[in-house]
Motif scaffolding. Structure first.
Motif, PDB file in Angstrom:
ATOM      1  N   MET A 264       8.915  -8.380  -0.752  1.00 22.95           N
ATOM      2  CA  MET A 264       9.889  -7.300  -0.630  1.00 22.95           C
ATOM      3  C   MET A 264       9.205  -5.946  -0.472  1.00 22.95           C
ATOM      4  O   MET A 264       9.764  -5.032   0.155  1.00 22.95           O
ATOM      5  CB  MET A 264      10.795  -7.281  -1.865  1.00 22.95           C
ATOM      6  CG  MET A 264      11.718  -8.485  -1.975  1.00 22.95           C
ATOM      7  SD  MET A 264      12.891  -8.608  -0.610  1.00 22.95           S
ATOM      8  CE  MET A 264      13.904  -7.165  -0.934  1.00 22.95           C
ATOM      9  N   THR A 265       8.035  -5.788  -1.043  1.00 24.02           N
ATOM     10  CA  THR A 265       7.318  -4.516  -0.977  1.00 24.02           C
ATOM     11  C   THR A 265       6.237  -4.512   0.105  1.00 24.02           C
ATOM     12  O   THR A 265       5.465  -3.561   0.191  1.00 24.02           O
ATOM     13  CB  THR A 265       6.681  -4.188  -2.339  1.00 24.02           C
ATOM     14  OG1 THR A 265       5.825  -5.274  -2.736  1.00 24.02           O
ATOM     15  CG2 THR A 265       7.757  -3.976  -3.393  1.00 24.02           C
ATOM     16  N   ASP A 266       6.184  -5.597   0.889  1.00 21.20           N
ATOM     17  CA  ASP A 266       5.213  -5.719   1.981  1.00 21.20           C
ATOM     18  C   ASP A 266       3.777  -5.593   1.473  1.00 21.20           C
ATOM     19  O   ASP A 266       2.952  -4.907   2.070  1.00 21.20           O
ATOM     20  CB  ASP A 266       5.496  -4.674   3.067  1.00 21.20           C
ATOM     21  CG  ASP A 266       4.829  -5.027   4.394  1.00 21.20           C
ATOM     22  OD1 ASP A 266       4.568  -6.221   4.633  1.00 21.20           O
ATOM     23  OD2 ASP A 266       4.551  -4.105   5.189  1.00 21.20           O
ATOM     24  N   LYS A 267       3.515  -6.257   0.358  1.00 21.19           N
ATOM     25  CA  LYS A 267       2.173  -6.258  -0.227  1.00 21.19           C
ATOM     26  C   LYS A 267       1.600  -7.669  -0.186  1.00 21.19           C
ATOM     27  O   LYS A 267       2.343  -8.649  -0.132  1.00 21.19           O
ATOM     28  CB  LYS A 267       2.203  -5.769  -1.677  1.00 21.19           C
ATOM     29  CG  LYS A 267       2.754  -4.355  -1.869  1.00 21.19           C
ATOM     30  CD  LYS A 267       1.763  -3.325  -1.420  1.00 21.19           C
ATOM     31  CE  LYS A 267       2.296  -1.909  -1.633  1.00 21.19           C
ATOM     32  NZ  LYS A 267       2.528  -1.608  -3.046  1.00 21.19           N
ATOM     33  N   GLU A 268       0.285  -7.752  -0.243  1.00 24.13           N
ATOM     34  CA  GLU A 268      -0.356  -9.050  -0.327  1.00 24.13           C
ATOM     35  C   GLU A 268      -0.362  -9.516  -1.781  1.00 24.13           C
ATOM     36  O   GLU A 268      -0.747  -8.774  -2.683  1.00 24.13           O
ATOM     37  CB  GLU A 268      -1.794  -8.974   0.187  1.00 24.13           C
ATOM     38  CG  GLU A 268      -2.525 -10.310   0.168  1.00 24.13           C
ATOM     39  CD  GLU A 268      -3.969 -10.196   0.622  1.00 24.13           C
ATOM     40  OE1 GLU A 268      -4.684 -11.206   0.537  1.00 24.13           O
ATOM     41  OE2 GLU A 268      -4.379  -9.090   1.057  1.00 24.13           O
ATOM     42  N   PHE A 273      -2.711  -7.632  -7.201  1.00 22.08           N
ATOM     43  CA  PHE A 273      -1.257  -7.418  -7.234  1.00 22.08           C
ATOM     44  C   PHE A 273      -0.640  -8.174  -8.408  1.00 22.08           C
ATOM     45  O   PHE A 273       0.198  -7.627  -9.139  1.00 22.08           O
ATOM     46  CB  PHE A 273      -0.630  -7.888  -5.922  1.00 22.08           C
ATOM     47  CG  PHE A 273       0.860  -7.693  -5.858  1.00 22.08           C
ATOM     48  CD1 PHE A 273       1.389  -6.469  -5.502  1.00 22.08           C
ATOM     49  CD2 PHE A 273       1.724  -8.730  -6.173  1.00 22.08           C
ATOM     50  CE1 PHE A 273       2.768  -6.280  -5.463  1.00 22.08           C
ATOM     51  CE2 PHE A 273       3.093  -8.557  -6.134  1.00 22.08           C
ATOM     52  CZ  PHE A 273       3.612  -7.329  -5.773  1.00 22.08           C
ATOM     53  N   VAL A 274      -1.054  -9.411  -8.600  1.00 22.79           N
ATOM     54  CA  VAL A 274      -0.523 -10.221  -9.704  1.00 22.79           C
ATOM     55  C   VAL A 274      -0.874  -9.583 -11.043  1.00 22.79           C
ATOM     56  O   VAL A 274      -0.066  -9.581 -11.978  1.00 22.79           O
ATOM     57  CB  VAL A 274      -1.054 -11.667  -9.624  1.00 22.79           C
ATOM     58  CG1 VAL A 274      -0.664 -12.447 -10.872  1.00 22.79           C
ATOM     59  CG2 VAL A 274      -0.524 -12.361  -8.383  1.00 22.79           C
ATOM     60  N   LYS A 275      -2.065  -9.002 -11.144  1.00 25.74           N
ATOM     61  CA  LYS A 275      -2.471  -8.333 -12.382  1.00 25.74           C
ATOM     62  C   LYS A 275      -1.568  -7.135 -12.665  1.00 25.74           C
ATOM     63  O   LYS A 275      -1.172  -6.900 -13.813  1.00 25.74           O
ATOM     64  CB  LYS A 275      -3.925  -7.886 -12.271  1.00 25.74           C
ATOM     65  CG  LYS A 275      -4.502  -7.316 -13.550  1.00 25.74           C
ATOM     66  CD  LYS A 275      -5.979  -6.993 -13.392  1.00 25.74           C
ATOM     67  CE  LYS A 275      -6.576  -6.424 -14.675  1.00 25.74           C
ATOM     68  NZ  LYS A 275      -8.025  -6.118 -14.505  1.00 25.74           N
TER      69      LYS A 275
END
Length: 287
Positions: A264-268, A273-275
């Motif tokens: 949804m945020t266009d991130k990998e 990111f998971v952290k």
């Protein structure tokens, strides 16, 4: 005792009965899933075990679950209980799950147990309204997820107003016919509240009494400006918060939600990111 260790006729009859009843339980579970209802212990007794003699419940559940996994990629899992009070200091979801496991299980739902790669290959078609509702529910759940699994009532209403809830879940005929741009603040607020109530009725979220504490409203979305603007709505729901409901807990795993937020945020959805999402969620997310 029969030669060669073969089963006695009595043992064969027991095995045949278990197989027959397990098939009945699988059919009952799938019927409950199709109608959007939980699998109830009393329903199993009435629909599956009626007149079946002394068949034990645990072996029946284990055999039926094995069939569901092998043939449908599904598994019966306990349906978490609805929460009434939010206590800060513990991660809400883990505390709820521990409390649910300590009680006798009387309701189950089917959960997808296929690996991620297999899920991606499935081409499941849903009608437009169901797609809209599922996407809306997932988005609302993600907002709660990144606020340490709880969100004050007034803030949730404000976010839902911003999202623009799907028209298919409004109950008011007048609301359906009002053009988006011409709706008043009162109509927007009414649509948001109806949509939140719908998610509660569907078991996606629970409205709980807040016990107060330092954790209230502290998440990546819980900024001062949002709190002030939400309070201007005149919500009157001070002291209440929203948390994930039973349906959300069985349909969405933490990593599923991390992937959804990344998309949804266009991130990998990488380790960094998971952290970051883990900090907002309040626990480490593992794949």
């Amino acid at each position: 005792m029969p030669r060669g260790g073969s089963e006695t006729p009595e043992a064969q009859d027991v095995g045949n009965d278990l197989e027959r009843l397990s098939i009945k339980l699988v059919r009952y579970a799938l019927a409950c899933q199709a109608s959007g209802k939980p699998i109830r212990r009393e329903g199993i007794r009435a629909q599956v075990l009626s007149g079946a003699g002394t068949t034990k419940f645990k072996p029946l559940m284990e055999r039926a679950n094995a069939m569901l996994k092998n043939d449908f990629g599904l598994e019966m899992v306990p349906l978490p209980v609805h929460e009434k009070t939010l206590v800060y200091g513990d991660n809400t979801q883990s505390t709820q799950q521990a409390n649910a496991q300590a009680k006798a299980v009387n309701k189950w739902v089917l959960q997808n147990v296929l690996p991620d790669k297999a899920r991606l290959k499935l081409d499941l078609e849903q009608d437009e309204d169901k797609d809209a509702i599922f996407g809306f529910a997932a988005t609302v759940l993600s907002l709660i997820f990144v606020n340490n699994m709880s969100l004050p009532s007034d803030q949730l209403i404000m976010y839902v107003r911003r999202l623009g809830p799907p028209r298919c879940i409004w109950s008011s005929d007048t609301s359906r016919n009002v053009i988006e741009e011409s709706r008043s603040d009162a109509q927007l607020d009414s649509a948001a509240r109806e949509s939140v109530a719908y998610l509660v009725n569907q078991g996606y979220i629970d409205r709980v009494t807040s016990s107060g504490g330092a954790g209230a409203g502290q998440g990546v979305m819980g900024d001062t400006q949002a709190t002030q603007r939400a309070s201007d709505l005149g919500d009157g729901d001070s002291g209440f918060e929203y948390v994930w409901g039973p349906s959300a807990k069985t349909q969405f795993q933490p990593m599923d939600m991390a992937r959804f937020i990344a998309e949804m945020t266009d991130k990998e959805c990488n380790a960094d990111f998971v952290k970051t999402i883990s900090r907002a969620y309040g626990r480490n997310i593992t794949s």
